[in-house]
Motif scaffolding. Structure first.
Motif, PDB file in Angstrom:
ATOM      1  N   ALA A   1      20.141  12.824 -79.609  1.00 52.70           N
ATOM      2  CA  ALA A   1      19.099  12.393 -80.416  1.00 52.70           C
ATOM      3  C   ALA A   1      18.321  13.428 -80.916  1.00 52.70           C
ATOM      4  CB  ALA A   1      17.895  11.916 -79.286  1.00 52.70           C
ATOM      5  N   TYR A   2      18.428  14.616 -80.663  1.00 52.13           N
ATOM      6  CA  TYR A   2      17.525  15.572 -81.410  1.00 52.13           C
ATOM      7  C   TYR A   2      18.428  16.401 -82.467  1.00 52.13           C
ATOM      8  CZ  TYR A   2      14.464  14.679 -77.605  1.00 52.13           C
ATOM      9  OH  TYR A   2      13.813  14.087 -76.540  1.00 52.13           O
TER      10      TYR A   2
ATOM     11  N   PRO B   1      15.367   9.481 -70.483  1.00 54.94           N
ATOM     12  CA  PRO B   1      16.332   8.588 -70.268  1.00 54.94           C
ATOM     13  C   PRO B   1      16.231   7.301 -70.920  1.00 54.94           C
ATOM     14  CG  PRO B   1      14.792   8.211 -68.369  1.00 54.94           C
ATOM     15  CD  PRO B   1      14.227   9.364 -69.295  1.00 54.94           C
ATOM     16  N   ARG B   2      15.505   7.339 -72.093  1.00 54.01           N
ATOM     17  CA  ARG B   2      15.461   6.027 -72.942  1.00 54.01           C
ATOM     18  C   ARG B   2      16.780   5.704 -73.491  1.00 54.01           C
ATOM     19  NH1 ARG B   2      10.882   7.066 -76.665  1.00 54.01           N
ATOM     20  NH2 ARG B   2      11.736   8.991 -76.529  1.00 54.01           N
ATOM     21  N   LYS B   3      16.909   4.401 -73.764  1.00 53.81           N
ATOM     22  CA  LYS B   3      18.173   4.149 -74.713  1.00 53.81           C
ATOM     23  C   LYS B   3      18.020   4.712 -76.069  1.00 53.81           C
ATOM     24  CE  LYS B   3      20.778   0.988 -72.445  1.00 53.81           C
ATOM     25  NZ  LYS B   3      22.177   1.053 -72.228  1.00 53.81           N
TER      26      LYS B   3
ATOM     27  N   PHE C   1      24.240   5.427 -73.836  1.00 57.86           N
ATOM     28  CA  PHE C   1      25.393   5.000 -73.132  1.00 57.86           C
ATOM     29  C   PHE C   1      25.057   5.518 -71.592  1.00 57.86           C
ATOM     30  CE2 PHE C   1      26.211   9.532 -74.251  1.00 57.86           C
ATOM     31  CZ  PHE C   1      26.501   9.278 -75.597  1.00 57.86           C
ATOM     32  N   ARG C   2      23.975   5.345 -71.398  1.00 58.16           N
ATOM     33  CA  ARG C   2      23.613   5.858 -69.869  1.00 58.16           C
ATOM     34  C   ARG C   2      24.032   4.927 -68.619  1.00 58.16           C
ATOM     35  NH1 ARG C   2      17.699   3.841 -70.785  1.00 58.16           N
ATOM     36  NH2 ARG C   2      17.508   1.701 -69.838  1.00 58.16           N
ATOM     37  N   ASP C   3      24.495   3.707 -69.363  1.00 57.96           N
ATOM     38  CA  ASP C   3      24.939   2.706 -68.181  1.00 57.96           C
ATOM     39  C   ASP C   3      26.478   3.189 -67.813  1.00 57.96           C
ATOM     40  OD1 ASP C   3      22.512   1.100 -68.127  1.00 57.96           O
ATOM     41  OD2 ASP C   3      23.320  -0.194 -69.738  1.00 57.96           O
ATOM     42  N   LEU C   4      27.053   4.071 -68.523  1.00 57.98           N
ATOM     43  CA  LEU C   4      28.446   4.334 -68.238  1.00 57.98           C
ATOM     44  C   LEU C   4      28.421   5.441 -67.088  1.00 57.98           C
ATOM     45  CD1 LEU C   4      29.871   4.651 -71.808  1.00 57.98           C
ATOM     46  CD2 LEU C   4      30.086   2.772 -70.232  1.00 57.98           C
TER      47      LEU C   4
ATOM     48  N   MET D   1      15.165   3.339 -65.089  1.00 59.40           N
ATOM     49  CA  MET D   1      16.095   3.647 -66.373  1.00 59.40           C
ATOM     50  C   MET D   1      17.257   4.590 -65.790  1.00 59.40           C
ATOM     51  SD  MET D   1      13.532   4.672 -69.469  1.00 59.40           S
ATOM     52  CE  MET D   1      12.079   3.302 -70.106  1.00 59.40           C
ATOM     53  N   VAL D   2      16.859   5.373 -64.803  1.00 56.21           N
ATOM     54  CA  VAL D   2      17.780   6.455 -64.436  1.00 56.21           C
ATOM     55  C   VAL D   2      18.589   5.741 -63.333  1.00 56.21           C
ATOM     56  CG1 VAL D   2      17.928   8.656 -63.164  1.00 56.21           C
ATOM     57  CG2 VAL D   2      16.432   8.298 -65.125  1.00 56.21           C
ATOM     58  N   LEU D   3      18.060   5.085 -62.200  1.00 60.39           N
ATOM     59  CA  LEU D   3      18.557   4.731 -60.912  1.00 60.39           C
ATOM     60  C   LEU D   3      19.138   3.108 -61.164  1.00 60.39           C
ATOM     61  CD1 LEU D   3      16.649   6.239 -58.213  1.00 60.39           C
ATOM     62  CD2 LEU D   3      18.673   7.109 -59.267  1.00 60.39           C
ATOM     63  N   GLY D   4      18.689   2.508 -62.053  1.00 61.37           N
ATOM     64  CA  GLY D   4      18.940   0.886 -62.242  1.00 61.37           C
ATOM     65  C   GLY D   4      17.717   0.227 -61.828  1.00 61.37           C
ATOM     66  N   ASP D   5      17.629  -1.024 -62.352  1.00 60.65           N
ATOM     67  CA  ASP D   5      16.680  -2.073 -62.277  1.00 60.65           C
ATOM     68  C   ASP D   5      16.260  -2.105 -60.698  1.00 60.65           C
ATOM     69  OD1 ASP D   5      16.738  -2.317 -64.941  1.00 60.65           O
ATOM     70  OD2 ASP D   5      17.818  -4.106 -65.002  1.00 60.65           O
TER      71      ASP D   5
END
Length: 530
Positions: free
Chosen positions: A361-362, A397-399, A404-407, A424-428
């Motif tokens: 991102a940066y 941990p934002r999208k 691809f954090r869900d991977l 966002m980190v551990l899941g809904d």
């Protein structure tokens, strides 16, 4: 005599129960209740019967001497085997005491004010407290839900329940939080049959875990380094019940989310220490990316096969080379195995990335950022099965920061700044299930929430603190082999050739569009078709 218009009142003959029958009914009723209570509480019943018998036979000495013998035996038992002492003596006794004098005393009030009491047929219906099991740090309450309730209702009220019973931390498990023990010996078949009943699936039961004594306040020392690491159980942290939490690293990727100064270094260095024996033997290759110029990982440089800390171009090259290794292993292992088994000739490659947001991102160079994102996407989606793993840490941990954090199948949440970041980190739904990572106190560095394999409920742990002196000693004792960096040489080894495939016959087909549309689009081509 009666005439028309008179009111007649007809009353049935009144039956009067004799006094002796009413007294007999009451005696039978209370006798049955007493017998049923004795059957439900056999330990208390037998203890009371033995105490009365001893008192009748030996007066007060019959009570004092057994108590002294039990106290001495308990002290010796705890000295020799404290764990079994808690499991079979102190834990059940303390649980019975706390169930009777702590939880049942305020149970109706707590269930009502926490919104877990229901109304049926104009009367209040409460969840039933079945059992309390205690150990050194936790109280595990077995609760039967009211018909129509779900574990999610208890999970949403976990914080309310904790403070209702005078505690700060509580979690709700829909399944039993502990696993069946491994039974050995001649009586293993009998114990196994008992465990099948104890650990059976009970959908009407939830388990409320209250932290009585916070065992995570003390710093956790580093765990002993393993000569041959078990990639399915790498010891890294201490749980609230004083047991060791182990990471299942084989065939998975790990995401570590936490705000600054919250202990992400403790997680990463605990992992390096757990792998140190395999690093020295050549079973593991660590490829480390430190965008902070080496401030975090430079001390352990001798343990790393590859290390990039200053040039973003070098970091992109390292990820591209990891993709090359992944591609070569896919070609070589396809049709042979489904999960790669690490060996010294074909080691496990672990790509460790600190402050991953600096790459995704940066980074100002757009082309380089896209190149890095492409390599990371390939590694995260295809590398776990062939032994090319990614362990990444980040603060945000934002999208937008990590698309691809869900991977990442395995996730660890340390102290975070916002409640939404927990999910966002551990899941809904992780925060509703008790993962209050946004409410970490100042002292809780290295304390985080993890998800156990097979259960959606989070577990609170504290990772070991590896000091700078420990890192220097590890780097000196467990350096990577001299040829650790030449793993790319395996890419050029011969692989199985692609089998020859006979082309299938294909019928010639005409234009995909009708002639009228072809004339409108291109009149010249339409004339040629004619």
């Amino acid at each position: 005599m009666t005439t028309a218009g008179d009111l007649m009142v007809i009353r049935p003959k009144r039956f009067e129960l004799p006094v002796w029958a009413a007294l007999l009914g009451l005696v039978l009723r209370w006798s049955w209740r007493a017998i049923w209570w004795c059957l439900r509480h056999p330990v208390a019943t037998c203890t009371a019967a033995v105490a009365v018998t001893l008192y009748v036979e030996f007066d007060w000495w019959g009570l004092v001497v057994p108590l002294v013998l039990v106290a001495v035996g308990s002290a010796l038992w705890r000295w020799r085997a404290e764990l079994s002492w808690w499991n079979w003596f102190a834990g059940p006794l303390l649980g019975w005491f706390r169930r009777t004098f702590v939880y049942r005393r305020v149970w109706r009030e707590a269930m009502t004010l926490c919104g877990l009491a229901e109304t049926y047929d104009h009367r209040r219906v409460l969840p039933e407290l079945l059992r309390v099991r205690s150990d050194q740090a936790l109280d595990v309450l077995t609760v039967r839900m009211v018909r129509g309730q779900t574990p999610e209702q208890f999970q949403k009220a976990s914080a309310n329940l904790a403070y209702a019973f005078g505690r700060r931390h509580a979690r709700v498990y829909s399944e039993r939080p502990d696993e069946p023990p491994v039974r050995t010996g001649p009586a293993a078949w009998l114990l196994w049959a008992i465990d099948r009943v104890r650990f059976r699936d009970r959908p009407t039961i939830v388990y409320l875990v209250l932290v009585r004594t916070d065992a995570l306040r003390t710093v956790v020392p580093p765990f002993p380094a393993q000569t041959v690491p078990d990639f399915t159980a790498l010891p890294m942290a201490r749980r609230e019940d004083l047991r060791t939490w182990s990471l299942h690293l084989l065939a998975t990727h790990v995401l570590i989310g936490g705000a600054t100064r919250r202990g992400k270094g403790s997680v990463l260095w605990s992992l390096v220490r757990a792998l140190s024996g395999g690093i020295a033997s050549g079973l593991v290759r660590l490829w480390v990316i430190d965008p902070k110029g080496g401030m975090e990982f430079a001390l352990g440089r001798p343990m790393f096969a590859r290390f990039a800390c200053k040039s973003f171009e070098a970091m992109a090259d390292l990820l591209d080379e990891a993709v090359e290794v992944m591609r070569e292993r896919q070609t070589r292992l396809a049709g042979t195995v489904r999960v790669h088994t690490p060996t010294e000739a074909d080691p496990l490659v672990v790509v460790v990335i600190d402050e991953m947001a600096a790459l995704t991102a940066y980074l100002q160079d757009v082309d380089l950022r896209k190149r890095i994102a492409g390599s990371l996407g390939l590694l995260l989606s295809q590398g776990a099965g062939v032994g090319v793993l990614v362990v990444a840490a980040l603060q945000d941990p934002r999208k937008e920061v990590l698309p691809f954090r869900d991977l990442f199948p395995t996730r660890i949440a340390l102290g975070l700044t916002e409640a939404s970041q927990v999910d966002m980190v551990l899941g809904d739904g992780a925060r509703n299930r008790g993962a209050l990572a946004d409410q970490m106190p100042r002292w809780a560095k290295g304390v985080g929430y993890v998800i156990l394999d097979g259960t959606p409920e989070p577990v609170r742990v504290r990772f070991s603190y590896v000091t700078d002196d420990d890192i220097r000693a590890m780097a000196e004792q467990y350096p990577a082999p001299a040829d650790a960096a030449d793993i790319l040489a395996q890419v050029s080894r011969e692989t199985a050739t692609e089998p020859a495939r006979v082309p299938l016959p294909r019928r010639p087909s005409g234009p995909l569009l009708p002639k009228s549309l072809l004339n409108l689009i291109d009149p010249k081509k339409g004339e040629e078709q004619r």
